[in-house]
Design a protein around this motif. Sequence first.
Motif, PDB file in Angstrom:
ATOM      1  N   VAL A  69       0.864  -1.182   0.000  1.00 26.33           N
ATOM      2  CA  VAL A  69       0.000   0.000   0.000  1.00 26.33           C
ATOM      3  C   VAL A  69       0.900   1.230   0.000  1.00 26.33           C
ATOM      4  CG1 VAL A  69      -1.846   1.233   1.167  1.00 26.33           C
ATOM      5  CG2 VAL A  69      -1.754  -1.273   1.287  1.00 26.33           C
ATOM      6  N   ARG A 155     -10.861  -6.808   2.932  1.00 25.40           N
ATOM      7  CA  ARG A 155      -9.419  -6.751   2.715  1.00 25.40           C
ATOM      8  C   ARG A 155      -8.684  -6.923   4.038  1.00 25.40           C
ATOM      9  NH1 ARG A 155      -9.060  -1.569  -1.550  1.00 25.40           N
ATOM     10  NH2 ARG A 155     -10.202  -2.609  -3.250  1.00 25.40           N
ATOM     11  N   TYR A 157      -4.731  -6.572   5.877  1.00 23.20           N
ATOM     12  CA  TYR A 157      -3.416  -5.948   5.740  1.00 23.20           C
ATOM     13  C   TYR A 157      -2.520  -6.393   6.894  1.00 23.20           C
ATOM     14  CZ  TYR A 157      -6.294  -2.782   2.903  1.00 23.20           C
ATOM     15  OH  TYR A 157      -7.179  -2.252   1.999  1.00 23.20           O
ATOM     16  N   LEU A 164       2.864  -1.122   5.045  1.00 21.96           N
ATOM     17  CA  LEU A 164       1.621  -1.891   5.061  1.00 21.96           C
ATOM     18  C   LEU A 164       1.494  -2.698   3.777  1.00 21.96           C
ATOM     19  CD1 LEU A 164      -0.797  -2.158   7.047  1.00 21.96           C
ATOM     20  CD2 LEU A 164      -2.046  -0.589   5.529  1.00 21.96           C
ATOM     21  N   THR A 165       1.151  -3.976   3.927  1.00 18.39           N
ATOM     22  CA  THR A 165       0.985  -4.875   2.787  1.00 18.39           C
ATOM     23  C   THR A 165      -0.399  -5.504   2.833  1.00 18.39           C
ATOM     24  OG1 THR A 165       3.347  -5.415   2.755  1.00 18.39           O
ATOM     25  CG2 THR A 165       1.864  -6.921   1.602  1.00 18.39           C
ATOM     26  N   ARG A 166      -1.100  -5.423   1.725  1.00 15.98           N
ATOM     27  CA  ARG A 166      -2.402  -6.099   1.641  1.00 15.98           C
ATOM     28  C   ARG A 166      -2.178  -7.565   1.324  1.00 15.98           C
ATOM     29  NH1 ARG A 166      -5.829  -3.919  -2.943  1.00 15.98           N
ATOM     30  NH2 ARG A 166      -4.814  -5.568  -4.120  1.00 15.98           N
TER      31      ARG A 166
END
Length: 263
Positions: A69, A155, A157, A164-166
């Motif tokens: 993100v 979603r 995360y 931040l990574t989804r």
Amino acid sequence: MSAHRTARGALLPLAAAGALLALSGCGDAGELTSAGATPTAIGPTRLWPTLPPATSDPYGLDEGNRASVPGIDVPGSDVHRVKPVAVVQAEVRAHPGEYSGTDGLYDETVRQLGGCDEKPTSCPVLTSYYRDLTGEGADDLIVGIRMPENQLVVRVYMAEKGRLTRIMSSTDSVISVELAGRDVLIRATSGIPGYEYRTAWSWDDRQRAMFPTHDEFLRVAQDKHNKPSGPKAPKAPDRPGETGGPSPSPSSASPLESSASGS
């Protein structure tokens, strides 16, 4: 066959018979009774055995599930310290005009996102939930985004080295969302009265993303009028893929129900 093995084989039936006589001699409650015949096991039959196997996956499951993100820092790698609305807005800025796929949102939803600060009651981002879904010892962020036609975007995360990574994105006509251990369970309408989809999303440590590991098409209970007891299913369904984008499919259900406690 050796004499030793032959003699042993002859003694075993006699010993077994003696044991059965001893057990059945009393004739009171608790004696051994037959459970009936055991059905013959039938193994799987392979169809078209000469058909060559696929040499590659038809679709990359990690495509879209895992994405960084942009523009979102996570102080102390603590997802509790980021604003869920800001996270969704950052993804919209990174993918403007996306209406399908894992980044897709309707125009109406995007417009509502812009007014979340001024009109929080009409903000499409629901109350967020937190749980360690990866098993790495830190909470992950679970976000629900309400869409037109009673669809819901779910979603998830995770924080990685301050960013931040989804790790999950799903859109469907949702009946309910639950947390069971480290799995996200999504019940969705099927379009067929009396049936629904139930999907369990689980963490895959190798791909470092969440995948739909169990996808079921199940019959649900019906009332005395022979109608489904759950939410009404749409007349003309077009179920999106597990990581697909919006697909109008009305439902009368509340868009989010969770057994977890939120923060």
